[in-house]
Design an enzyme around this catalytic site. Sequence first.
Site, mmCIF file in Angstrom:
data_model
loop_
_atom_site.group_PDB
_atom_site.id
_atom_site.type_symbol
_atom_site.label_atom_id
_atom_site.label_comp_id
_atom_site.label_asym_id
_atom_site.label_seq_id
_atom_site.Cartn_x
_atom_site.Cartn_y
_atom_site.Cartn_z
ATOM 1 C CD GLN A 127 -2.875 -1.229 2.288
ATOM 2 O OE1 GLN A 127 -2.538 -1.849 3.287
ATOM 3 N NE2 GLN A 127 -4.037 -0.607 2.207
ATOM 4 C CD GLU A 152 -8.362 0.483 1.839
ATOM 5 O OE1 GLU A 152 -7.332 0.742 2.459
ATOM 6 O OE2 GLU A 152 -9.108 -0.468 2.123
ATOM 7 C CD1 TRP A 153 -6.401 -3.035 1.020
ATOM 8 C CD2 TRP A 153 -4.833 -3.986 -0.266
ATOM 9 N NE1 TRP A 153 -5.310 -3.318 1.818
ATOM 10 C CE2 TRP A 153 -4.339 -3.895 1.054
ATOM 11 C CE3 TRP A 153 -4.005 -4.544 -1.241
ATOM 12 C CZ2 TRP A 153 -3.071 -4.339 1.424
ATOM 13 C CZ3 TRP A 153 -2.730 -4.993 -0.879
ATOM 14 C CH2 TRP A 153 -2.291 -4.893 0.439
ATOM 15 C CD GLU A 193 -5.138 -2.963 9.378
ATOM 16 O OE1 GLU A 193 -6.241 -2.686 8.866
ATOM 17 O OE2 GLU A 193 -4.337 -3.762 8.871
ATOM 18 C CD1 TRP A 238 -5.909 2.065 7.201
ATOM 19 C CD2 TRP A 238 -4.193 0.692 7.695
ATOM 20 N NE1 TRP A 238 -5.300 1.694 6.026
ATOM 21 C CE2 TRP A 238 -4.250 0.854 6.304
ATOM 22 C CE3 TRP A 238 -3.192 -0.124 8.252
ATOM 23 C CZ2 TRP A 238 -3.354 0.230 5.435
ATOM 24 C CZ3 TRP A 238 -2.307 -0.741 7.401
ATOM 25 C CH2 TRP A 238 -2.390 -0.574 5.999
ATOM 26 C CE1 TYR A 292 -9.956 0.348 9.280
ATOM 27 C CE2 TYR A 292 -9.546 -1.993 9.585
ATOM 28 C CZ TYR A 292 -9.083 -0.722 9.310
ATOM 29 O OH TYR A 292 -7.745 -0.518 9.083
ATOM 30 C CG HIS A 336 -0.921 -6.273 5.267
ATOM 31 N ND1 HIS A 336 -0.985 -5.647 6.503
ATOM 32 C CD2 HIS A 336 -2.022 -5.876 4.602
ATOM 33 C CE1 HIS A 336 -2.080 -4.895 6.558
ATOM 34 N NE2 HIS A 336 -2.727 -5.012 5.419
ATOM 35 C CG ASN A 341 -3.562 -7.763 7.672
ATOM 36 O OD1 ASN A 341 -3.729 -7.252 8.782
ATOM 37 N ND2 ASN A 341 -4.253 -7.389 6.606
ATOM 38 C CD GLU A 342 -7.947 -6.987 7.945
ATOM 39 O OE1 GLU A 342 -8.218 -6.951 6.727
ATOM 40 O OE2 GLU A 342 -8.257 -6.093 8.736
HETATM 41 C C1 GAL Z 1 -7.753 -3.662 6.421
HETATM 42 C C2 GAL Z 1 -6.405 -3.944 5.791
HETATM 43 C C3 GAL Z 1 -5.574 -2.708 5.587
HETATM 44 C C4 GAL Z 1 -6.362 -1.510 5.145
HETATM 45 C C5 GAL Z 1 -7.611 -1.332 5.969
HETATM 46 C C6 GAL Z 1 -8.491 -0.173 5.558
HETATM 47 O O1 GAL Z 1 -8.645 -4.672 6.104
HETATM 48 O O2 GAL Z 1 -5.675 -4.823 6.584
HETATM 49 O O3 GAL Z 1 -4.551 -3.037 4.715
HETATM 50 O O4 GAL Z 1 -6.586 -1.534 3.809
HETATM 51 O O5 GAL Z 1 -8.374 -2.506 5.945
HETATM 52 O O6 GAL Z 1 -9.566 -0.563 4.793
#
Ligand code: GAL
Length: 445
Positions: free
Chosen positions: A59, A408-409, A363, A401, A308, A149, A193-194
């Site tokens: 990222q 952002e992916w 995060e 984060w 989140y 990640h 990660n996740e």
């Molecule tokens: C998470 C991820 C991060 C970042 C974040 C914000 O799922 O690990 O890399 O993108 O979401 O959406």
Amino acid sequence: MWITLFLAALAAFAVFKVSLISYRRRRYPEPHYDWSQINTDEVSFPQGFHWGTATAAHQVEGSLSNNWTIHEVAKGLEQSGAACDHWNRWKGDFQLLSDLGITSYRCSIEWSRLEPEPGRWDDAALQTYSAMIDELLARNIRPIITLHHFSHPQWWEARGGFTKKENIATFLSYCERVFDALSDRVDTWVTINEPTVFSTMGYGLGMFPPGRRSPRLTLRVMRHLMLAHAKVYHSLKAKRPEVQIGMAKNVTLFDPRNRWSPIDWPLSRLLEWLWNGAWRNGIMKGRMLFAKIPEAKNSLDFIGLNYYTHVLTGLSIVSLRNLNFPKRDQEVATEFGYPMYAEGFRRAIEFLAPLDVPIEITENGVADASDALRPEHLKRHLWVLSQAIKDGYNVRSYHHWSLMDNFEWAEGYSMRFGLYHVDFETQERTLRASGEVYKEIISSN
Ligand code: GAL
């Protein structure tokens, strides 16, 4: 007579329904606080609590060639390209950490940089990571290194990545190599990660590489990620028992959109189990998704929590593919579409507590280009965290984060999560008002 019977049946049904709803409410509460009555400035954190930010290699670093760069092109997504050019600017970026008063920094290692072709290792790249660690330590910042990640070499993807059990050995060799080079200075490691996000987005919803849509593969990848984590955990622990090794788990809560609905409620329970419960079973029992993974049992020294939001679950879940999330009337939608729900941060911590290991918040943050919401988002979440710690939950750190806006992916550069705004034309970084807020909180705690 019939009328009496009918009325009695109606009354019985009403009583049944009310008690079912109240049972569900008691058993699975969905608290909402009256934030106007809460002073979010009233927070306190224990001595030694770590204040951090987080990033991930793909990222921020820029100029990569891996499973993601291939996917970006194949799906016509915005391309990561130079990202934040962090690979060339990391010294300046670490100064940004110091300017905030950060004491812990979570970042990841890019496997495709270290092993661009099978068996060919780029030692200079490893040297750069090593220099980064030295620089962080010189600044009194604790590094937390994530080994996987979301990104990995395309050649490994082409072999099937985590869909094949036999590929785990290659992943393990990469992890060992990094660990051998850095573990004399890095004492906190995140293996993966996740795992649920990686498997669901890549193999269920097709939005992440390799863009597959197969429930069977999704479950298989989930199990293999758990196995890979466990193998890496045991191998690295055998080398240095004193290091702390964990995983970063995205705990998303699934609440029924309508609590009385015969569809929403069971669907939310099912998703909650698949996303969170099955994973926790893997760690606690060494069993996951109908498979035995005995190595996974207790394979954590700490758990990383990425929190989140909650997802209001119902038939509208089908539109989740477009990341179109419903929200409660009193909730504020974030730019990503999902609601800000700080109350769930506490629930996520409670969910992880039975693992009986310390929690690091790896995060938490919000997409908010104008920075209108981020200060309040930050304050609410830190208030909830402060309360949880006061109530005895063993949480050792908070990593926001993210340090700066980044790639952002699948969303590309449209979602801005940074405490620093990044101008991607000039690579100029500018502290946002929320960054000032965070800096102030850090300095007074
Ligand atoms: C998470 C991820 C991060 C970042 C974040 C914000 O799922 O690990 O890399 O993108 O979401 O959406």
